[in-house]
Design a protein around this motif. Sequence first.
Motif, PDB file in Angstrom:
ATOM      1  N   SER A 165       0.847  -1.182   0.000  1.00 49.24           N
ATOM      2  CA  SER A 165       0.000   0.000   0.000  1.00 49.24           C
ATOM      3  C   SER A 165       0.885   1.235   0.000  1.00 49.24           C
ATOM      4  O   SER A 165       1.718   1.419   0.897  1.00 49.24           O
ATOM      5  CB  SER A 165      -0.913  -0.006   1.222  1.00 49.24           C
ATOM      6  OG  SER A 165      -1.770   1.100   1.216  1.00 49.24           O
ATOM      7  N   GLN A 181      -4.531   5.478  -0.689  1.00 51.18           N
ATOM      8  CA  GLN A 181      -3.604   4.362  -0.552  1.00 51.18           C
ATOM      9  C   GLN A 181      -3.732   3.515  -1.817  1.00 51.18           C
ATOM     10  O   GLN A 181      -4.797   2.981  -2.109  1.00 51.18           O
ATOM     11  CB  GLN A 181      -3.947   3.527   0.687  1.00 51.18           C
ATOM     12  CG  GLN A 181      -3.831   4.275   2.009  1.00 51.18           C
ATOM     13  CD  GLN A 181      -2.393   4.572   2.378  1.00 51.18           C
ATOM     14  OE1 GLN A 181      -1.489   3.796   2.069  1.00 51.18           O
ATOM     15  NE2 GLN A 181      -2.173   5.694   3.046  1.00 51.18           N
ATOM     16  N   MET A 240      -5.463  -1.081  -6.964  1.00 47.11           N
ATOM     17  CA  MET A 240      -6.399  -0.895  -5.865  1.00 47.11           C
ATOM     18  C   MET A 240      -6.202   0.500  -5.265  1.00 47.11           C
ATOM     19  O   MET A 240      -5.077   0.884  -4.929  1.00 47.11           O
ATOM     20  CB  MET A 240      -6.178  -1.956  -4.792  1.00 47.11           C
ATOM     21  CG  MET A 240      -6.138  -3.382  -5.315  1.00 47.11           C
ATOM     22  SD  MET A 240      -7.727  -3.919  -5.988  1.00 47.11           S
ATOM     23  CE  MET A 240      -8.745  -3.859  -4.511  1.00 47.11           C
ATOM     24  N   LYS A 294      -7.610   2.804  -2.204  1.00 51.31           N
ATOM     25  CA  LYS A 294      -8.413   2.788  -0.983  1.00 51.31           C
ATOM     26  C   LYS A 294      -8.228   4.088  -0.214  1.00 51.31           C
ATOM     27  O   LYS A 294      -7.299   4.849  -0.460  1.00 51.31           O
ATOM     28  CB  LYS A 294      -8.007   1.595  -0.103  1.00 51.31           C
ATOM     29  CG  LYS A 294      -8.186   0.244  -0.762  1.00 51.31           C
ATOM     30  CD  LYS A 294      -7.744  -0.869   0.178  1.00 51.31           C
ATOM     31  CE  LYS A 294      -7.911  -2.241  -0.456  1.00 51.31           C
ATOM     32  NZ  LYS A 294      -7.471  -3.333   0.440  1.00 51.31           N
ATOM     33  N   ASP A 295      -9.141   4.295   0.726  1.00 54.74           N
ATOM     34  CA  ASP A 295      -9.067   5.451   1.631  1.00 54.74           C
ATOM     35  C   ASP A 295      -8.900   6.758   0.847  1.00 54.74           C
ATOM     36  O   ASP A 295      -8.046   7.595   1.151  1.00 54.74           O
ATOM     37  CB  ASP A 295      -7.914   5.291   2.623  1.00 54.74           C
ATOM     38  CG  ASP A 295      -8.058   4.049   3.485  1.00 54.74           C
ATOM     39  OD1 ASP A 295      -9.205   3.651   3.746  1.00 54.74           O
ATOM     40  OD2 ASP A 295      -7.020   3.470   3.871  1.00 54.74           O
ATOM     41  N   SER A 322     -13.571   4.797  -2.705  1.00 54.80           N
ATOM     42  CA  SER A 322     -12.580   3.789  -3.068  1.00 54.80           C
ATOM     43  C   SER A 322     -12.808   3.394  -4.524  1.00 54.80           C
ATOM     44  O   SER A 322     -13.864   3.682  -5.106  1.00 54.80           O
ATOM     45  CB  SER A 322     -12.696   2.564  -2.158  1.00 54.80           C
ATOM     46  OG  SER A 322     -13.982   1.961  -2.300  1.00 54.80           O
ATOM     47  N   SER A 332     -11.158   0.497  -7.878  1.00 52.54           N
ATOM     48  CA  SER A 332     -10.209  -0.488  -8.389  1.00 52.54           C
ATOM     49  C   SER A 332     -10.301  -0.492  -9.908  1.00 52.54           C
ATOM     50  O   SER A 332     -11.372  -0.270 -10.471  1.00 52.54           O
ATOM     51  CB  SER A 332     -10.494  -1.886  -7.823  1.00 52.54           C
ATOM     52  OG  SER A 332     -11.712  -2.404  -8.332  1.00 52.54           O
TER      53      SER A 332
END
Length: 628
Positions: free
Chosen positions: A209, A231, A240, A242-243, A256, A258
């Motif tokens: 990450s 992240q 990916m 995230k956050d 989020s 992907s």
Amino acid sequence: MRAWKLAATIVAAVVVIIVLLLFIGIPAGFVTSAVQSRVESQTGYQLAIGGVTRVGLWPSPNVTLNDVTLQNPGDRDTGARITIGQIRANMTLAGVWSGHPEITDLLIASPVVSVPLLRERAAPHVSAARGKAAEEKDAAVSIDRVTITDGSIVFFNLHDHVENHIDGVSAEATIAADRSVTVKGNAHAGDHALNFKATMPASPVERQSIPVDLKFEAPDLLQGPLTSTAQVGLNGPVIMVKDVNGTLGGGTFSGSASVDVASKPQVKLALDFQRLNVAMPTSRSTAGSQPWSNAPIDLIGLNYIDLQARISAHQFNLGGTEIAPLSSEAALAGGILKCRFADLGAYGGLANGDLTVDASGSHPSYTLHSDLAGIRALPLLQNLAAFDKLDGKLQARLDLRSSGASQHAIMSNLDGTASILFRDGVIRGINVAQMVRSLTTNPLSGWPEAKERATDLTQLAASFRIEKGQATTSDLDLVGPLVRVTGGGTIDLGEQTLALQVDPKLVMTTEGQGRSSDPVGLGIPVAINGPWAEPRIYPSVAGMLDNPDAAYARLKQMGKGLFGENGGLNGLGGLLGGNGASGGSDQDDGGSPGGDLGQTLDNMIQQGLKQWHNFSAPSAPDQNDPHP
């Protein structure tokens, strides 16, 4: 002496070679094979060098490669590749001697990244296995700065004859002592300027990450810069994210995402905005007389990405259209976008429904099923059709379908049904009762507007059947405190024209519709024809000629209702603007109420019949008509 001359000749030759080596560089074809072998062993990609390779030592050791092509062996059929005009690497002398190259500057000039646009997902290609030597630390290359100039990204699909560019790509990536990376640059996509900046700390990439700071600006599309932290990690071909937390146009957002980039991109996205503002280019004027645009709407890009998205916003502004709150789910696959919206807050009311856009064929098609409740009509009609005459609370049920690649084509091909109901509103700039009264003297060309005039609206209802852009109704019903209009006809949505026949009636007292006596009407259909911004409004000549005696009697009754038995103004006359169709004082020049308008009603009607007859100019008048 001869030995001295030979030595001098050798020294001179060596000096010349050294000068050429230091200042000019020498052809170094032997470097080409070494570079190609190393790139392939580390990445699995094939590197072709079509131009000259040169090695120089001044002002520091450097290698220059010309006409470079980088390609995945498994992507030869798709056309995916990177071509570079020139690559120049400046290195430290210590790095060269140690066998661990330390590149201070890597300059990449005129790179072109060709990205194929795929309609279907292909089986991912597995790159060649990297050799053990590539995994060893001593094979690592250190780079301090990468500069890209005059780059391009080309998205293409040969079958669809599609090619889109992002040009003028300039970027600089700086690697700090702690190996953190800062990237900043700019580009332009068509007329849209793009600016970006991202910061990434040093970290192993695969399955790790990585905190990322991003700043993105597109002044023509976004009302303010987009800044975000997230992240980011890689899991094979899947990116990916995230956050996600950031700001856009002064509002915050989180979520989020992907992206699977192994083949045709697959995107999964969930974002929640506090406030989202999106600028929309306007292709038509806000003037009501401006026709629908024929500018093409390009939706073929929907075929080249698959998407699952959930978007919500407490406030959403789309090109001046305010929606609050917004909650929508969308799925895109095979060029078909399906979007569902529930309890959409729009114009003070709520909207629910489903929208499907099918861009998989040669002509895009659209399907809309929607229920509207409590929507304020004025801003909605202004934004959709530049029509500003009607306000009130709108309820509607829409079942529509169409096809076409422009505004005009979509409106002209519209099919389906629509039921609408306006309540407790106003017709702006128009006094309908006075307009009906005007028809007893002159036909009208356009809506007789005045900013201070208005007609209170209790209810306006109609149901439409729509075929090829022709919206037909037979149950038009307008009810106001002093007027009632019923009728029907056709609205040409593509050409923005009206062809209606209505039966207007006036209530001859301020007691309104609840009064026991019936309203007084013309008894003759009134035609409303022409552009909906400036229609012609006049009693239908055809209806008058069918029974001219009845028409004459009815007009006379209308006149009595308006002006009284003896020409004086009856109760409503004062409310309708006094003397004449255009309003004015309740007293004429002679001081008597109603003036000569009521006294010469018979002559006025006779002249009015002739005017209406000439206004419509029938091609073959009836010779037996008792009122030519």
